[in-house]
Every structure is written in C-alpha cells, then in structure tokens.
Design a protein around this motif. Structure first.
Motif, PDB file in Angstrom:
ATOM      1  N   LYS A  19       0.799  -1.233   0.000  1.00  0.00           N
ATOM      2  CA  LYS A  19       0.000   0.000   0.000  1.00  0.00           C
ATOM      3  C   LYS A  19       0.831   1.283   0.000  1.00  0.00           C
ATOM      4  N   PRO A  20       1.676   1.486  -0.981  1.00  0.00           N
ATOM      5  CA  PRO A  20       2.424   2.747  -1.034  1.00  0.00           C
ATOM      6  C   PRO A  20       1.495   3.908  -1.398  1.00  0.00           C
ATOM      7  N   GLY A  21       1.680   5.055  -0.742  1.00  0.00           N
ATOM      8  CA  GLY A  21       0.837   6.221  -1.009  1.00  0.00           C
ATOM      9  C   GLY A  21       1.283   7.010  -2.216  1.00  0.00           C
ATOM     10  N   VAL A  22       2.565   6.917  -2.552  1.00  0.00           N
ATOM     11  CA  VAL A  22       3.102   7.615  -3.723  1.00  0.00           C
ATOM     12  C   VAL A  22       3.982   6.644  -4.505  1.00  0.00           C
ATOM     13  N   ASP A  48      -5.105   2.352  -3.775  1.00  0.00           N
ATOM     14  CA  ASP A  48      -5.257   3.780  -3.450  1.00  0.00           C
ATOM     15  C   ASP A  48      -3.860   4.373  -3.323  1.00  0.00           C
ATOM     16  N   VAL A  72       4.856   9.407   3.918  1.00  0.00           N
ATOM     17  CA  VAL A  72       4.069   8.398   3.218  1.00  0.00           C
ATOM     18  C   VAL A  72       5.003   7.299   2.693  1.00  0.00           C
TER      19      VAL A  72
END
Lengths: 395, 292
Positions: A19-22, A48, A72
């Motif tokens: 689940k990396p945000g960027v 996401d 993040v």
C-alpha cells in the motif's frame, strides 16, 4: 497462494499489498512491466495511491523523496541508465535517512547500449548508503520487497533499500510463486509511521547545510547503522519466516554445500541457480564443491563470508560486473574478508561472466571450477569470443 | 525589521540581500500552512546552516535542480493523506537552479498540473559560487564566466525567457515581481494561492555582492530595473498576457550606472544603446508605458 506468474507481475502484486501512497517511475526496459501493472491497479481503483508520471528518472527519485519526507510509504523502480540518471538523488535519499524502497531490474550499462542483464548498474551505486539485496528467484524477489520495507522503516535503520533482481531472467521469467496473502502482509508490515515528516502542525527543516563541524558525523551515523543492521536483517528475516513459513536464514549469505567443500564459487543473483545445478552434479560424482551466495551486498557480510569460507582451500568469485581497471567488485570484498586473518582460502580467483546478457551456461560454471587451481587469477573473463577480439589486437 | 515566526532573522545572508527580503515576503503572504521545498543556492545556504534554521514552516532541501520534482512528491503525498486542501506547497530556487539545470524538472511539474507555486528568485547569476553567468544573466553583464575584456562586453546572450516558457505550458498563472515593489509581490503570491494548479512567479532580487552596489541601495536599484523597462512586471493567465505594471520609462543608463557589473559599458555608448533597445522592446511588447 501459489501462482504461475511473471516476475514483474509478482512484484507489482506485492507492492500493491504494501500500500504505497506515492509511486513514481519513468519507463526503462526491463523494469516497465512492474510500473505498468501498478499504473493499471491505480487506474482500476484496486490500489489507493498517487501514481506520478514524471519526465525523467531524476524526477521519479525526487518525487518519492518528497513523498517519503511528507510521511508516506513510497515506491519506485528502475534499471541501468535510469538508475544512473537517478544517482544524485539516490545518494541524497540515503543521506536524508528516508526509507524509500526501489526495485532495480538489473541491466547492463551503455556504451555499447545493451538492454540485457548483468549487475554493473546497481553495483556501481554500492557506496550510496542504500541496502542492496539480490534475489536468486522470483519467490525471493517478492519476499525481499516486504522485508525491504520492514528494514527501511525500522526506527533503528531509516535507510533506503534497493531490491535487485536480474533483468529479463527474473523480471520477464514465469515461475510458480507463493504470493503472500494480504492479511499476513498487514501483520508483518504495519502502516508506515514516520519518525519525522513535513507537517505544518509541527514544522521541521530537512536537508540542511552541514559544515565541517557536522558532516562527518552524519556519514559515520549511516556507517554505524549499516554495521548494526547486519543483526536486524537476521531478526527481521526470522519474523518473516514465522509469518510466511519460509526458511530464510539471515538474508546475508546462503551456504550451499560449503561445509566440507574444497572448491567454492561465490556469486550473486539468478546465476546461483545454475551454479547449484553444477554443484549437485559434481557432488553426485563425489567432488567436494559448493556455492556461497551473497544475498546482501550492502552492508557486506564480511563475518559471515569469513565463517563460511575460512576452511575452504580454493575460492572462485564469479562477478556479473566489472570494475574497469581494478579487481572485480565482489572479488574485492571476498579478498578483504580474509585480509590479516589466520585462516582463509589459499586461492581466491576472480572471474567476470555474463556481461550484457551473455548466457552463463552449465559449461561456463564447469569452466570456472576447472580454472580454479593453485594459480590465482584476477578478473579473467569467462566465455569471451576470441574471434571478435582478433581485429582489435591484430592477431 | 521585526522577527517573523515564518522566516526568522539571524540567518547568514549578506547585508542588503534582496533574496532574503523576497523570501520573507513570499512566506508571509503564503502563511503558516505552507510546506517549502528549496533548491540548493544562496537561500538554502544562508537559512539552514545546521543546527540552525530560519524557517518556521516545514522546509526541505534535496538538491540543486529538483525542488519542482520533490514538491510534486510532497503534493502527491498530501493528496494521499487528504491534507492538500489545507496546505500550500511552494517550490523555490534561484535563477540558475530554475532556468538552467532545473528547467526540465520545472517543466515536468507544470505539465503534470500539480497544485504548487514555483518561485524563482532571480538575482541574474550563480551568486553563491562566485558570480558566474546563468541563462538569466542579462545581456552585456560582466560576470566571472562572462567577463568583459578587449573582445567582449560581457554576457553575449539576453535573459532566457523563463516566464514565457512557463506561460507556454498554459498554466493558470505566471507573474514577474520585484523586491523593489513589495506590495505588488505580496499581492501576486496571494493571488497565486487563490488559484488551483501550477503557478510560477519570478522575483527580481538584487544582490549587492554580485551586482556590486552598496548594501543600502538594494531597493532603489531593484526599482530602477522595473522603471527602465529592463525587468517588466507582467502577469499571464492560462498563457495569455493579463496584466502589467505600467511605468514612465527612465533611460537604462540610470540603472546601469548604479552597479559595478555594468561599469564597463558606461564609456561605450554603442553597447548601452543595445541594452536600451532591449528595454524599448519590453516596453512595446508588454505595453508598459503609462499614458500621460
């Protein structure tokens, strides 16, 4: 769950599970399938994440630097020239102690331009302050990404990790991989909680100017962390084994038939599969041969190498990289591991093979064992084509 | 000047530094809910000598040329965290890091449509490395790498049109400002933050050391650049010229004679004439002349 899957697809799947945000990357063969898959997952709302399409690898690395500094979890991937174009940022990410994880789909360096596999790209960045962990197969490549995030984000570490996998051989190879289930990933790798971040509620300055009174201590701190991390690697791999039922020892080296061996090849990455086959064949004939696989190249596991090879008479180091004008990269480390020690091999010979995607065959490995005699050689190339050299040397 | 909670005094800028004043005006106009990403340059060096920092907002420096890309990552992370609407993001750098080595990263940021204000502090040379020319150094300027001599009157090229290059990306807002007109500068920063999307403001910031004028002449020198037409203050919205600061043009010689970097021109009317032509073209192109 076991899946018959291409290496790149498997990496994309496991990155999705982290689940990396960027995510940011720039296209370069043979890394492309990984980030294409991730882009599709984001487009499908299966993941996401902010997928930032940049104009260069330099900016891809800069984007994940900025994302990581904002607190993040981030991901990027590259190869060869792309890694070189990132180089300045790669060093910077480590200096800023940001827990970035990157896949390097290992590929040869220009010139001549060549898209096929060797390890000259990542090895050239060995002094950057990144952990470098090399997978032998796609199961390891998948698992090592989970371990990479745990290691990078460990509060005792806070350093970036490069997971290296041989381009095409692994990235484009189909294998059966036991894909880690999401609930187990969640258990092993909790959501990222940064030590420090860019936050208007609690302003901090990052990336300051350090004059001669402060700079050396910053470098020393990374050196110390790397040294201490040898222990964290075995601790984290132990936890990994407990959750996923694998059998990784300490993730530093793999000793394959080395216990009573008289001749051992040292190598790194997917070629070790080929070497294991030759070792098995030779063992069946009663020959005492073995393989020492380097898994973690940075920090370099000198003590483990010493323990594994101290009673072996003859060692051949097989590098898929060359340090032009010097001994080959892994060979240098192996020799260093025994300098000034009482015990150690009588002979440490160094061979360079497989550059630019030239196959390292079973016969190539046999040739290395044959050439491993009392006379030490340094950076001798295996499988050179003499007919292509004639013109240059006027023979 | 009073101490500011967002940009504190006690930093190590030279006396009369235009960039220090400009940076403070920018951050005060932007407000406390701002994250600043800085390229390497004078501003980074004189505000963040470890263990001190002049910044009262979250601030990060990575490299010489990548603040636009790092800020893109900051913005992406803020979107992911659901914090973007409450946070301004500024990427900033000097003229060399913006118009030369960082132009690609800047173009990428503009093209991708990030909600970021990029601020270029234009002191017209690489100042903290010893006054070497940049792509934004004016025509005929004497710098250490474009020296005036028997065969040269200094820098052989006019300023790179970075504002126009940015405007050509069709972004919502591009403006030129000057430290000589602080209220106009603040207004432009506030206007930029009222608009969503990529914004670019280029601020003319005089440098007493590099331009070779007295430290207390920072404001009048900066003002003269605008009043002669050599540094027109204009605004582009979505690639279309939308505003400009009108002037009663003064001869360029008035500006040139204030600074050591143009001293070699003063007994050379031919070269001064070429600079006057640049100003006249600006006045015409941007319709700068006040109707009397």
């Amino acid at each position: 769950m076991k899946e018959f899957i291409e290496g790149s697809h498997a990496i994309a799947e496991i990155i999705k599970a982290t689940k990396p945000g960027v995510i940011s990357a720039y296209p370069i063969t043979p890394q492309t399938h990984i980030v294409e898959d991730l882009a599709q997952m984001v487009a499908n709302k299966e993941l996401d994440s902010q997928f930032v399409n940049v104009e260069s690898e330099h900016s891809a690395a800069s984007v994940v630097l900025g994302g990581s500094a904002t607190g993040v979890r981030v991901y990027t991937a590259t190869s060869s020239q792309g890694l070189f174009y990132m180089q300045e940022v790669v060093f910077n990410i480590a200096g800023m102690r940001l827990p970035v994880v990157m896949t390097c789909a290992n590929r040869a360096i220009s010139a001549p331009i060549n898209i096929w596999n060797d390890q000259q790209d990542s090895i050239s960045l060995r002094d950057s302050g990144w952990f470098q962990i090399y997978a032998e197969d796609n199961q390891e490549a998948v698992d090592f990404h989970l371990i990479a995030y745990r290691l990078a984000e460990d509060k005792r570490v806070m350093l970036p990790v490069m997971v290296c996998m041989d381009g095409f051989i692994l990235t484009h190879g189909m294998e059966t991989v036991d894909m880690p289930q999401q609930d187990k990933v969640n258990k092993f790798l909790p959501a990222y909680k940064p030590l420090y971040k860019l936050d208007t509620a609690n302003p901090v300055s990052m990336g300051l100017l350090a004059d001669p009174d402060y700079y050396m201590e910053a470098r020393f701190a990374i050196q110390e962390t790397m040294r201490e991390s040898i222990g964290y690697l075995s601790e984290i791999s132990g936890e990994f084994n407990a959750v996923f039922g694998r059998d990784y020892k300490d993730l530093l080296v793999e000793e394959y038939q080395t216990k009573d061996a008289e001749k051992v090849i040292v190598a790194m990455g997917s070629v070790c599969g080929t070497i294991k086959e030759v070792v098995d064949e030779q063992r069946a004939k009663g020959k005492k041969v073995g393989l020492l696989r380097i898994i973690t190249y940075r920090p370099f596991p000198y003590a483990r190498v010493y323990e594994a090879l101290k009673d072996v008479a003859k060692v051949a180091v097989l590098d898929k990289a060359v340090s032009l004008g010097a001994y080959a990269p892994i060979a240098v480390e192996i020799k260093a591991a025994f300098y000034g020690k009482k015990k150690g091999p009588k002979v440490v010979s160094s061979f360079v093979a497989g550059l630019g995607g030239r196959d390292i065959t079973l016969e190539s490995v046999h040739e290395v064992f044959r050439r491993l005699n009392a006379k030490e050689v340094n950076s001798d190339f295996i499988d050179l084509k003499p007919e292509l050299l004639k013109e240059e040397y006027g023979e | 000047m009073e101490n500011s909670p967002l940009f504190r005094s006690g930093h190590t800028a030279c006396a009369g530094c235009g960039q220090a004043i400009a940076a403070r005006l920018v951050i005060e106009a932007a407000g406390a809910n701002t994250i600043v990403v800085n390229n390497t340059g004078c501003l980074e060096v004189f505000t963040t000598k470890y263990p001190d920092t002049a910044w009262g907002v979250p601030w990060i420096h990575s490299l010489f040329e990548n603040s636009a890309a790092v800020a893109s990552g900051v913005e992406a992370a803020l979107i992911y965290l659901g914090k973007k609407n409450a946070t301004n993001v500024i990427a900033q750098g000097g003229d060399g890091s913006t118009g030369d080595i960082g132009l690609q990263a800047l173009s990428g940021m503009l093209e991708r449509g990030h909600d970021i204000l990029y601020v270029c502090y234009d002191n017209e040379a690489y100042m903290n490395t010893g006054v070497q020319r940049s792509g934004l150094t004016p025509f005929n300027t004497n710098t250490t790498t474009s020296p005036a001599g028997a065969q040269s009157s200094g820098n052989i090229r006019p300023k790179k049109p970075v504002p126009e290059i940015c405007a050509a990306h069709g972004i919502p807002y591009v403006a030129c400002a000057s430290v000589g007109f602080p209220q106009d500068l603040s207004r432009k920063v506030k206007k930029a933050f009222s608009i969503k999307g990529p914004k670019y403001i280029q601020i003319h910031a005089s440098c007493p050391l590099g331009w070779r004028h007295e430290a207390n002449q920072m404001l009048p020198v900066a003002k003269l650049a605008v009043e002669t037409g050599l540094y027109p203050l204009f605004e582009y919205e979505f690639g279309v010229l939308a505003g400009r600061k009108q002037i009663t043009p003064k001869p360029v010689e008035e500006y040139l004679k204030t600074q050591g970097r143009f001293k070699h021109l003063l007994n050379n009317p031919e070269e001064v004439k070429k600079i006057q032509e640049i100003a006249d073209n600006n006045i015409k192109k941007y319709n700068l002349k006040l109707e009397s």
